[in-house]
Design a protein around this motif. Structure first.
Motif, mmCIF file in Angstrom:
data_model
loop_
_atom_site.group_PDB
_atom_site.id
_atom_site.type_symbol
_atom_site.label_atom_id
_atom_site.label_comp_id
_atom_site.label_asym_id
_atom_site.label_seq_id
_atom_site.Cartn_x
_atom_site.Cartn_y
_atom_site.Cartn_z
ATOM 1 N N GLY A 119 27.612 38.238 41.320
ATOM 2 C CA GLY A 119 28.414 37.056 41.040
ATOM 3 C C GLY A 119 28.235 35.993 42.091
ATOM 4 O O GLY A 119 27.187 35.913 42.751
ATOM 5 N N ARG A 178 30.654 32.931 44.751
ATOM 6 C CA ARG A 178 31.939 32.517 45.318
ATOM 7 C C ARG A 178 32.292 31.132 44.812
ATOM 8 O O ARG A 178 31.455 30.247 44.694
ATOM 9 C CB ARG A 178 31.871 32.499 46.844
ATOM 10 C CG ARG A 178 33.200 32.041 47.472
ATOM 11 C CD ARG A 178 33.230 32.277 48.952
ATOM 12 N NE ARG A 178 32.299 31.466 49.686
ATOM 13 C CZ ARG A 178 32.595 30.301 50.279
ATOM 14 N NH1 ARG A 178 33.809 29.803 50.212
ATOM 15 N NH2 ARG A 178 31.675 29.646 50.957
ATOM 16 N N ALA A 232 37.415 32.637 46.553
ATOM 17 C CA ALA A 232 37.317 33.833 45.723
ATOM 18 C C ALA A 232 35.856 34.171 45.432
ATOM 19 O O ALA A 232 35.065 33.304 45.065
ATOM 20 C CB ALA A 232 38.065 33.636 44.414
ATOM 21 N N ASN A 248 33.836 35.992 42.809
ATOM 22 C CA ASN A 248 33.988 36.430 41.426
ATOM 23 C C ASN A 248 32.770 37.249 41.040
ATOM 24 O O ASN A 248 31.643 36.753 41.088
ATOM 25 C CB ASN A 248 34.141 35.223 40.499
ATOM 26 C CG ASN A 248 35.344 34.389 40.882
ATOM 27 O OD1 ASN A 248 36.459 34.869 40.859
ATOM 28 N ND2 ASN A 248 35.103 33.144 41.269
ATOM 29 N N ASN A 264 35.306 42.433 35.173
ATOM 30 C CA ASN A 264 35.222 41.406 36.210
ATOM 31 C C ASN A 264 36.098 41.805 37.386
ATOM 32 O O ASN A 264 37.187 42.345 37.195
ATOM 33 C CB ASN A 264 35.681 40.049 35.672
ATOM 34 C CG ASN A 264 34.751 39.542 34.613
ATOM 35 O OD1 ASN A 264 33.578 39.318 34.866
ATOM 36 N ND2 ASN A 264 35.256 39.383 33.398
ATOM 37 N N THR A 271 37.524 40.357 41.290
ATOM 38 C CA THR A 271 37.684 39.212 42.179
ATOM 39 C C THR A 271 38.194 39.692 43.534
ATOM 40 O O THR A 271 39.118 40.508 43.604
ATOM 41 C CB THR A 271 38.687 38.195 41.591
ATOM 42 O OG1 THR A 271 38.248 37.797 40.304
ATOM 43 C CG2 THR A 271 38.809 36.973 42.481
ATOM 44 N N GLU A 278 39.757 37.791 46.540
ATOM 45 C CA GLU A 278 40.274 36.452 46.821
ATOM 46 C C GLU A 278 41.052 36.420 48.121
ATOM 47 O O GLU A 278 42.000 37.182 48.313
ATOM 48 C CB GLU A 278 41.181 35.996 45.679
ATOM 49 C CG GLU A 278 41.740 34.612 45.873
ATOM 50 C CD GLU A 278 42.648 34.182 44.741
ATOM 51 O OE1 GLU A 278 42.991 32.988 44.713
ATOM 52 O OE2 GLU A 278 43.013 35.012 43.900
#
Length: 167
Positions: free
Chosen positions: A108, A110, A114, A116, A132, A134, A136
């Motif tokens: 993923g 940023r 966060a 992701n 998914n 995260t 954060e």
């Protein structure tokens, strides 16, 4: 004069990825340290949530983040969790090992504070192998780890884990 724009473009292509990595390294360093907190985990969509308490130690390099922790729930259940990420330019990739003990693939980018990540589970979870995740950063001393999966029967997104940590 046409060669000057071409030269500037070449310089930007060569040096901007390094600058992005430096920015990522600065961000990753803020995630290093010892974290502890509480949250909830669903063992499967539709099940009752399990309240957990967790402790994590994270280390960060110029382009890497490693988190190792333990979560406890129901007084007797204790699970080790690790995540190892590498930053390359503006992207992230790595592995996550959760309660199953099998490594899952993370990838993923940023956005703001966060990271992701798409998760490719090592086995079928909740009817498929994708979710998914995260990571954060909230303020200077708070961190939220959250996983969202899709309920295949309704098509709705469901938070399957959410852990709020403090340093």
């Amino acid at each position: 004069m046409r060669s000057r724009p071409a030269l500037l473009s070449f310089i930007a292509l060569v040096f901007l990825p390094g600058l992005a990595s430096a920015a990522e390294g600065d961000f990753l360093k803020t995630l290093a340290g010892n974290w502890s907190g509480k949250g909830m985990v669903l063992t499967r969509i539709g099940a009752s949530p399990i309240n957990v308490t967790c402790d994590f130690a994270s280390t960060a390099g110029p382009a890497s983040l490693s988190m190792q922790g333990t979560c406890r729930g129901l007084l007797v259940i204790r699970r080790s969790i690790t995540a190892d990420l590498e930053a390359s330019g503006r992207g992230y990739s790595g592995t996550y090992i959760g309660p199953s003990g099998q490594p899952s693939v993370l990838s993923g980018s940023r956005r703001g504070n966060a990271i992701n990540l798409g998760v490719r589970w090592a086995r079928v979870i909740n009817g498929d192998r994708v979710a998914n995740m995260t990571i954060e950063k909230i303020g200077n001393d708070r961190l939220r780890l959250q996983t969202v999966d899709k309920d295949l029967s309704s098509g709705k997104s469901v938070v399957t884990s959410r852990i709020d940590l403090i340093r």
